[in-house]
Design an enzyme around this catalytic site. Structure first.
Site, PDB file in Angstrom:
ATOM      1  N   TYR A  25      -9.435   4.634  -4.942  1.00 48.26           N
ATOM      2  CA  TYR A  25      -8.500   5.746  -4.837  1.00 48.26           C
ATOM      3  C   TYR A  25      -8.427   6.670  -6.047  1.00 48.26           C
ATOM      4  CZ  TYR A  25      -6.881   3.255  -0.742  1.00 48.26           C
ATOM      5  OH  TYR A  25      -6.827   2.631   0.464  1.00 48.26           O
ATOM      6  N   SER A  79      -6.628  -2.079   1.474  1.00 51.59           N
ATOM      7  CA  SER A  79      -6.853  -1.359   0.213  1.00 51.59           C
ATOM      8  C   SER A  79      -7.336  -2.278  -0.903  1.00 51.59           C
ATOM      9  CB  SER A  79      -5.577  -0.616  -0.229  1.00 51.59           C
ATOM     10  OG  SER A  79      -5.259   0.391   0.693  1.00 51.59           O
ATOM     11  N   ARG A 121     -11.093   3.008  11.273  1.00 51.00           N
ATOM     12  CA  ARG A 121     -12.279   2.971  10.410  1.00 51.00           C
ATOM     13  C   ARG A 121     -12.786   1.537  10.393  1.00 51.00           C
ATOM     14  NH1 ARG A 121     -10.469   3.146   5.340  1.00 51.00           N
ATOM     15  NH2 ARG A 121     -11.476   1.170   4.837  1.00 51.00           N
ATOM     16  N   GLY A 178      -6.814   5.530   5.406  1.00 49.88           N
ATOM     17  CA  GLY A 178      -6.348   6.458   4.384  1.00 49.88           C
ATOM     18  C   GLY A 178      -6.713   7.895   4.687  1.00 49.88           C
ATOM     19  N   GLU A 187       0.820  -1.218   0.000  1.00 50.48           N
ATOM     20  CA  GLU A 187       0.000   0.000   0.000  1.00 50.48           C
ATOM     21  C   GLU A 187       0.854   1.269   0.000  1.00 50.48           C
ATOM     22  OE1 GLU A 187      -3.640  -0.325   2.582  1.00 50.48           O
ATOM     23  OE2 GLU A 187      -2.602  -2.113   3.282  1.00 50.48           O
ATOM     24  N   ASP A 222     -15.359  -1.237   8.799  1.00 49.10           N
ATOM     25  CA  ASP A 222     -16.107  -1.502   7.571  1.00 49.10           C
ATOM     26  C   ASP A 222     -17.210  -2.531   7.812  1.00 49.10           C
ATOM     27  OD1 ASP A 222     -14.359   0.222   6.348  1.00 49.10           O
ATOM     28  OD2 ASP A 222     -13.122  -1.350   5.455  1.00 49.10           O
ATOM     29  N   GLU A 230     -14.032  -5.655   8.618  1.00 50.45           N
ATOM     30  CA  GLU A 230     -12.653  -5.455   9.063  1.00 50.45           C
ATOM     31  C   GLU A 230     -12.521  -4.084   9.698  1.00 50.45           C
ATOM     32  OE1 GLU A 230      -9.662  -4.236   5.947  1.00 50.45           O
ATOM     33  OE2 GLU A 230     -11.163  -5.159   4.624  1.00 50.45           O
ATOM     34  N   ASN A 261      -9.600  -0.821  10.116  1.00 50.40           N
ATOM     35  CA  ASN A 261      -8.354  -0.221   9.624  1.00 50.40           C
ATOM     36  C   ASN A 261      -7.844   0.715  10.721  1.00 50.40           C
ATOM     37  OD1 ASN A 261      -8.169  -0.850   6.485  1.00 50.40           O
ATOM     38  ND2 ASN A 261     -10.302  -0.533   7.020  1.00 50.40           N
TER      39      ASN A 261
END
Length: 326
Positions: free
Chosen positions: A223, A153, A262, A284, A21, A264, A278, A280
């Protein structure tokens, strides 16, 4: 000297790194570095892929903002280095970072806490036989998802539509990890919930709903594409919104996360039941990223968000009172 320069001292923004990443991390870190400097923070760029631990120690940073994603930055390894150096850092500590980076371990802990997550099984990336692969759809149904559990990602992920897709999907994921996660596919709406704080002080930001072209929220659509649609706050009724935000905070605390993350979700179309996918722990911070989007919906600018995250920088393993770093 600005208020924040005095308050935070010399700040390192760690980005780039050696993970798959890296490209995203370079974008995140550049944004964070610019934002902190706009706010008057004495911020300096540091790429661990180009400079070693000795140089990190020599910089004598008072604290660091971790804008690294994936392995060697989000998985607890760098956090351990910073603990040894006595440098406060943003985000979760060593153990929570390590667990959060592992989708399988995260799911096991969530299940232990009674939190909803799709059914799953694990496959040996090097030793799974063709016969084992053929039985996976029988157990989890079709379609199903195959994932490299230590990547982010949407790297190392494959949707299996039929039995004939299992071998190629498995081969793709096995390139990235020693274990492949096979997961029940939840058909519905894709949601994400940023969380800020720690323990009882942790709070959820507004929910973001993601609607990608053909439902494919892959690396390109995440992205670089302008075709992906984002709705924030997500169009959900108040009760469901609060329920999902509460689940996000519970998931965050179950893993021992701190600072920011974050979470999800998939919201099953058939009955509006949410499922944790999951977490994070170093999300990002690019122009397409979701944490800044949610913060903006809550009235917090990108620059103020960066400062708030930096303010929460801490050491996970508190040193004894008389210990001082060299």
């Amino acid at each position: 000297m600005s208020q924040f320069a005095t308050q935070f001292g010399k700040v390192g923004v760690l980005f780039g790194g050696r993970s798959a990443e890296r490209e995203v991390s370079l974008m995140s870190g550049s944004g964070v570095l610019k934002a902190l400097r706009i706010k008057g923070v004495d911020a300096h760029a540091f790429d661990p892929a180009e400079r070693g631990i000795a140089e990190l120690a020599a910089e004598k940073f008072d604290r660091v903002f971790i804008a690294l994603h994936g392995r060697y930055g989000e998985d607890g390894t760098l956090q351990g280095v910073l603990e040894q150096l006595g440098i406060p850092y943003t985000g979760s500590g060593v153990m929570a970072s390590s667990i959060g980076m592992d989708k399988v371990m995260s799911k096991r802990i969530w299940i232990n806490h009674g939190l909803p997550t799709p059914r799953f099984l694990t496959l040996d990336a090097k030793g799974a036989t063709a016969e084992e692969l053929r039985t996976v759809p029988d157990e989890l149904g079709l379609p199903l998802m195959l994932k490299a559990p230590h990547e982010g990602s949407t790297i190392g992920i494959s949707k299996v539509q039929g039995y004939s897709d299992m071998q190629s999907g498995f081969a793709l994921c096995a390139k990235y990890d020693e274990v492949v996660l096979a997961e029940e596919f939840i058909s519905g709406r894709e949601l994400t919930v940023p969380v800020l704080g720690k323990g009882r002080e942790a709070r959820a930001l507004p929910i973001v709903e993601i609607r990608a072209p053909q439902g494919n929220y892959d690396y390109q659509n995440k992205y670089f594409s302008d075709d992906t649609q984002y709705f924030c706050p997500a169009p959900l009724d108040e009760a469901l919104t609060k329920r999902i935000q509460s689940l996000a905070v519970r998931a965050f605390n179950a893993l021992g996360c701190a600072g920011w993350a974050r979470v999800d979700f998939m919201l099953r179309a058939a009955d509006n039941e949410p499922f944790l996918l999951e977490i994070n722990t170093s999300p990002g911070m690019t122009g397409h990223s979701l944490v800044p989007m949610a913060a903006k919906a809550a009235g917090v600018s990108y620059e103020d968000l960066c400062v708030e995250i930096l303010r929460m920088a801490d050491l996970d393993l508190k040193p004894t009172q008389d210990w001082k770093p060299a």
